[in-house]
Design an enzyme around this catalytic site. Structure first.
Site, PDB file in Angstrom:
ATOM      1  N   ARG A  69       1.815  14.211  13.851  1.00  0.00           N
ATOM      2  CA  ARG A  69       2.193  13.993  12.452  1.00  0.00           C
ATOM      3  C   ARG A  69       2.106  15.248  11.576  1.00  0.00           C
ATOM      4  NH1 ARG A  69      -0.150   8.263  10.522  1.00  0.00           N
ATOM      5  NH2 ARG A  69       1.615   8.283   9.097  1.00  0.00           N
ATOM      6  N   ASP A 129       5.773   0.306  12.134  1.00  0.00           N
ATOM      7  CA  ASP A 129       4.526  -0.334  11.691  1.00  0.00           C
ATOM      8  C   ASP A 129       4.432  -1.806  12.134  1.00  0.00           C
ATOM      9  OD1 ASP A 129       3.615   1.979  10.576  1.00  0.00           O
ATOM     10  OD2 ASP A 129       3.930   1.400   8.486  1.00  0.00           O
ATOM     11  N   CYS A 135      -3.631  12.544  14.221  1.00  0.00           N
ATOM     12  CA  CYS A 135      -4.297  11.250  14.016  1.00  0.00           C
ATOM     13  C   CYS A 135      -4.033  10.423  15.259  1.00  0.00           C
ATOM     14  CB  CYS A 135      -3.795  10.566  12.758  1.00  0.00           C
ATOM     15  SG  CYS A 135      -2.139   9.920  12.919  1.00  0.00           S
ATOM     16  N   ARG A 154      -4.237  10.350   5.317  1.00  0.00           N
ATOM     17  CA  ARG A 154      -3.141  11.327   5.358  1.00  0.00           C
ATOM     18  C   ARG A 154      -2.293  11.310   4.094  1.00  0.00           C
ATOM     19  NH1 ARG A 154      -0.738  13.503   9.308  1.00  0.00           N
ATOM     20  NH2 ARG A 154       1.184  13.012   8.214  1.00  0.00           N
ATOM     21  N   LYS A 188       0.831  -1.209   0.000  1.00  0.00           N
ATOM     22  CA  LYS A 188       0.000   0.000   0.000  1.00  0.00           C
ATOM     23  C   LYS A 188       0.867   1.261   0.000  1.00  0.00           C
ATOM     24  CE  LYS A 188      -1.688   1.547   4.142  1.00  0.00           C
ATOM     25  NZ  LYS A 188      -1.367   2.962   4.365  1.00  0.00           N
ATOM     26  N   ASN A 189       1.899   1.276   0.858  1.00  0.00           N
ATOM     27  CA  ASN A 189       2.687   2.505   1.013  1.00  0.00           C
ATOM     28  C   ASN A 189       3.641   2.753  -0.148  1.00  0.00           C
ATOM     29  OD1 ASN A 189       1.339   3.021   3.335  1.00  0.00           O
ATOM     30  ND2 ASN A 189       3.051   2.579   4.715  1.00  0.00           N
ATOM     31  N   ARG A 201      -8.394  -0.455   5.605  1.00  0.00           N
ATOM     32  CA  ARG A 201      -7.590   0.536   4.882  1.00  0.00           C
ATOM     33  C   ARG A 201      -6.261  -0.057   4.446  1.00  0.00           C
ATOM     34  NH1 ARG A 201      -5.708   4.489   8.533  1.00  0.00           N
ATOM     35  NH2 ARG A 201      -4.305   4.672   6.798  1.00  0.00           N
TER      36      ARG A 201
END
Ligand code: UD1
Length: 418
Positions: free
Chosen positions: A121, A304, A116, A92, A22-23, A396
């Site tokens: 952040r 993460d 968040c 974000r 995803k990132n 998500r």
């Protein structure tokens, strides 16, 4: 909204295939705004965040169509340069359109993301870099309004290595006049993947993956077909699933070289790894051993994976100390784990985890994305039934997680909340 019902205590065994990252997919999709025409991005996971990025591109006037893990994007008709609050609020990473819009169209208006669940952040470093490249930046009613005729290459030093900050400025620098040096840049594999995608578009970038990245601006970039790297955090999360269930899981299609720090720590905790050409096999111990970790920017231990690792430690033999240095408020999962019997004390950015022999199932509330994943780790390890409410965050970031878990023998069910 959906909830997950999990009956723990089952040994997981079998094979899972890792989805695209995803990132990496999100910045690469944003990068197509630097081009004019049709790009195809392959191995894009089917996730809510990807759909949100697609909605944002649609809003800007681009065509975005997603099918069969492919994102088809046409940027010929981009005519709006604004990322509205409603989209940035839900994701974000919407801020990733700032650099490309400013570099390509000379203007951008992006809602400030605000706080968040895991901390304040800010995006001050993104803005500092764009200003150094000659952009005029103003804050108006919660929006960043940026203007520039053509950005100019310069040297930019990040006080903190920021992942999306490095990505935003790297994208902006591809079309700037002259050479940009990004110093103390983030070194994450997703930054490297974005650099490779930009290079396929015709950008001149050297050093991605090191802390100094050099970008020589070019006059234009062309559309691409590009395939994103596998999701290292999804792979790491499945490793912890094997770790808490004494499982035997073959994690197919992952890149173990992106997970060195985690794998070293999981080995210390007693997990056994067998690397094969198509992936890595992970065998969990009968009980994990206490292991200390400190989160750091890549190549350090990933923040993460902190919540999932802490859950593994909650049933370890001995006491472990977990220090979070990347985000200031990333222990939201602790209160939920305690409700399952975990013995964890938090003081500032340090959690001391005294391993207990068994967690007990309980009703839980998911908070942020990785905290939600850690609650699944806990539920799989626990005795009895766990119900995880508000799994919105999980959707998500983890593609078909319940199906993948069912496939390796978990007792898991997704149901609609009443
Ligand atoms: C990205 C990842 C996220 C991961 C994080 C750290 C994406 C879409 N998200 O988030 O999953 O947890 O990297 O690996 O890729 N900071 C500032 N000023 C800035 C920018 C950042 O002070 O302008 C601080 C942050 O508050 C944080 C630290 O820098 O303490 C690192 O954050 P950053 O790397 O920017 O995280 P994200 O890019 O938002």
């Amino acid at each position: 909204m959906n909830k997950l019902i999990i009956h723990g205590g089952k040994r997981l065994k079998g094979e899972v295939e890792i989805s695209g990252a995803k990132n990496a997919a999100l910045p690469i999709i944003a990068a197509t705004l630097l081009t004019k025409g049709s790009s195809v991005i392959v191995k894009v996971p089917n996730l809510r965040d990807v759909i949100t990025m697609g909605k944002l591109l649609n809003h800007l006037g681009a065509e975005f169509y997603y099918e069969d893990r492919k994102a088809f994007i046409n940027t010929e008709k981009v005519k709006i340069f604004e990322a509205p609050y409603d989209l940035v609020r839900t994701m974000r990473a919407s801020v990733l359109v700032l650099g490309p819009l400013l570099a390509k169209f000379g203007k951008a208006k992006v809602s400030l993301p605000g706080g968040c669940a895991i901390g304040a952040r800010p995006i001050n470093l993104h803005l500092m870099g764009l200003e150094k490249m000659g952009a005029k930046i103003e804050l108006q009613s919660g929006y960043v309004v940026a203007n520039a005729r053509r950005l100019k290459g310069t040297s930019i030093y990040f006080d903190i290595p920021t992942v999306t900050g490095t990505e935003n400025l790297m994208m902006a620098a591809t079309l700037a006049k002259g050479t940009t040096l990004l110093e103390n840049a983030a070194r994450e594999p997703e930054v490297v993947d974005l650099a490779n995608a930009l290079i396929s578009m015709g950008a001149k970038i050297r050093g991605a993956g090191n802390s100094i990245i050099e970008i020589e601006g070019v006059d234009g970039l062309k559309p691409v077909e590009y395939s994103v790297i596998p999701d290292r955090i999804e792979a790491g999360t499945f490793m912890t699933f094997a770790g808490v269930t004494g499982g035997d899981i073959f994690i197919k299609g992952c890149r173990p070289d992106h997970l060195d720090a985690l794998i070293i720590k999981l080995k210390e905790a007693g997990l056994i790894f067998e690397q094969k050409p198509e992936g890595i096999k992970v065998i969990g111990p009968s009980r994990p051993k206490a292991t200390d970790v400190k989160t750091m920017p890549y190549p350090g231990f990933p923040t993460d994976m902190q919540a999932q690792f802490m859950t593994l430690m909650s049933i370890a033999e001995g006491t472990s100390v977990i220090k979070e240095t990347v985000f200031e408020n990333r222990f939201m999962h602790v209160a939920e784990l305690r409700r399952m019997g975990a013995d964890i004390i938090v003081e500032g950015s340090t959690a001391t985890v005294k391993g207990i022999s068994r967690l007990r199932g309980a009703p839980l509330m998911a908070t942020d994305l990785r905290a939600s994943a850690s609650l699944i780790v806990a539920a799989l390890a626990a005795e009895g039934e766990t119900v995880i409410h508000r799994i919105y965050h999980l959707e998500r970031g983890y593609e078909r997680i319940e199906e993948k878990l069912l496939g390796i023998g978990a007792n898991i069910k997704k149901v609609k909340e009443q």
